[in-house]
Design a protein around this motif. Structure first.
Motif, PDB file in Angstrom:
ATOM      1  N   ALA A 188       0.848  -1.191   0.000  1.00 16.64           N
ATOM      2  CA  ALA A 188       0.000   0.000   0.000  1.00 16.64           C
ATOM      3  C   ALA A 188       0.879   1.236   0.000  1.00 16.64           C
ATOM      4  CB  ALA A 188      -0.911   0.005   1.225  1.00 16.64           C
ATOM      5  N   VAL A 189       0.286   2.348  -0.406  1.00 17.56           N
ATOM      6  CA  VAL A 189       0.928   3.652  -0.276  1.00 17.56           C
ATOM      7  C   VAL A 189       0.209   4.357   0.861  1.00 17.56           C
ATOM      8  CG1 VAL A 189       1.283   5.898  -1.356  1.00 17.56           C
ATOM      9  CG2 VAL A 189       1.588   3.800  -2.692  1.00 17.56           C
TER      10      VAL A 189
ATOM     11  N   VAL B 113      -2.819  13.265  -3.251  1.00 14.17           N
ATOM     12  CA  VAL B 113      -3.422  11.933  -3.425  1.00 14.17           C
ATOM     13  C   VAL B 113      -3.436  11.557  -4.900  1.00 14.17           C
ATOM     14  CG1 VAL B 113      -5.509  10.538  -3.129  1.00 14.17           C
ATOM     15  CG2 VAL B 113      -4.769  12.095  -1.302  1.00 14.17           C
ATOM     16  N   ARG B 114      -3.818  12.485  -5.771  1.00  8.71           N
ATOM     17  CA  ARG B 114      -3.855  12.205  -7.211  1.00  8.71           C
ATOM     18  C   ARG B 114      -2.461  11.861  -7.747  1.00  8.71           C
ATOM     19  NH1 ARG B 114      -8.832  12.565  -8.866  1.00  8.71           N
ATOM     20  NH2 ARG B 114     -10.240  14.206  -8.135  1.00  8.71           N
ATOM     21  N   LYS B 115      -1.434  12.550  -7.253  1.00  7.91           N
ATOM     22  CA  LYS B 115      -0.056  12.271  -7.677  1.00  7.91           C
ATOM     23  C   LYS B 115       0.330  10.838  -7.290  1.00  7.91           C
ATOM     24  CE  LYS B 115       4.381  14.615  -7.881  1.00  7.91           C
ATOM     25  NZ  LYS B 115       4.278  14.855  -9.308  1.00  7.91           N
TER      26      LYS B 115
ATOM     27  N   THR C 142       1.319   4.974  -9.032  1.00 10.90           N
ATOM     28  CA  THR C 142       1.185   3.707  -8.331  1.00 10.90           C
ATOM     29  C   THR C 142       0.363   2.749  -9.184  1.00 10.90           C
ATOM     30  OG1 THR C 142       1.202   4.919  -6.240  1.00 10.90           O
ATOM     31  CG2 THR C 142       0.398   2.669  -6.163  1.00 10.90           C
ATOM     32  N   PRO C 143       0.772   1.477  -9.246  1.00  8.06           N
ATOM     33  CA  PRO C 143      -0.063   0.499  -9.962  1.00  8.06           C
ATOM     34  C   PRO C 143      -1.482   0.471  -9.395  1.00  8.06           C
ATOM     35  CG  PRO C 143       2.077  -0.455  -9.427  1.00  8.06           C
ATOM     36  CD  PRO C 143       2.000   0.879  -8.723  1.00  8.06           C
TER      37      PRO C 143
ATOM     38  N   GLY D   9     -10.481  10.542  -4.230  1.00  6.47           N
ATOM     39  CA  GLY D   9     -10.915   9.155  -4.221  1.00  6.47           C
ATOM     40  C   GLY D   9      -9.882   8.154  -3.730  1.00  6.47           C
ATOM     41  N   PRO D  10      -9.249   8.382  -2.579  1.00 12.11           N
ATOM     42  CA  PRO D  10      -8.324   7.379  -2.062  1.00 12.11           C
ATOM     43  C   PRO D  10      -9.095   6.128  -1.616  1.00 12.11           C
ATOM     44  CG  PRO D  10      -8.764   9.006  -0.373  1.00 12.11           C
ATOM     45  CD  PRO D  10      -9.443   9.488  -1.637  1.00 12.11           C
TER      46      PRO D  10
END
Length: 141
Positions: A14-15, A36-38, A43-44, A66-67
């Motif tokens: 996870a990130v 968050v968008r970055k 990220t896969p 939208g995380p």
């Protein structure tokens, strides 16, 4: 026994965007939604994106991107209730920080999906289960 389990086995699953990451990226001119968008762009798609927030306002800002998980860090129970209502199932909600045996039920009743208890790793009392024997007599010490 109480149904608890790890929600990830390693850091690679996870990130987790924590307060230090947010502070550094804000210095670079990004707001929380952009941060968050970055992370999502770099990220896969099968990796979970989780973001730590410390207020209902930050939860609202993070939610725009939208995380997968929004972690409510060190929030009061009333603040958690407001954040859970705001998020309304659009992301999983994790409660973290100052969770103890005496307040975990109250935190659970806010409607959060996950409760993290750091005291399990940083404030435990070790149990000495060593077996000591006298090397001459083999009697237990």
């Amino acid at each position: 026994m109480g149904g608890g389990h790890n929600h990830r086995r390693s850091l690679g699953e996870a990130v987790l965007i924590k307060d230090n990451h947010i502070a550094a990226m804000r210095l670079a001119g990004l707001n929380l939604e952009q941060i968050v968008r970055k992370a999502q762009q770099n990220t896969p798609k099968d990796i979970i994106i989780e973001v730590e927030v410390t207020s209902v306002a930050e939860a609202a800002e993070a939610l725009k991107a939208g995380p997968d998980i929004i972690m409510l860090d060190n929030m009061s129970v009333p603040e958690m209730k407001k954040a859970v209502k705001l998020i309304n199932g659009r992301a999983k909600v994790e409660a973290s920080g100052n969770i103890r045996l005496n307040n975990v039920r109250e935190v659970a009743l806010t409607g959060v999906d996950i409760i993290s208890i750091g005291a399990l790793t940083h404030s435990y009392n070790a149990l000495d289960i060593s077996l000591e024997m006298d090397s001459q007599t083999m009697n237990l010490l």
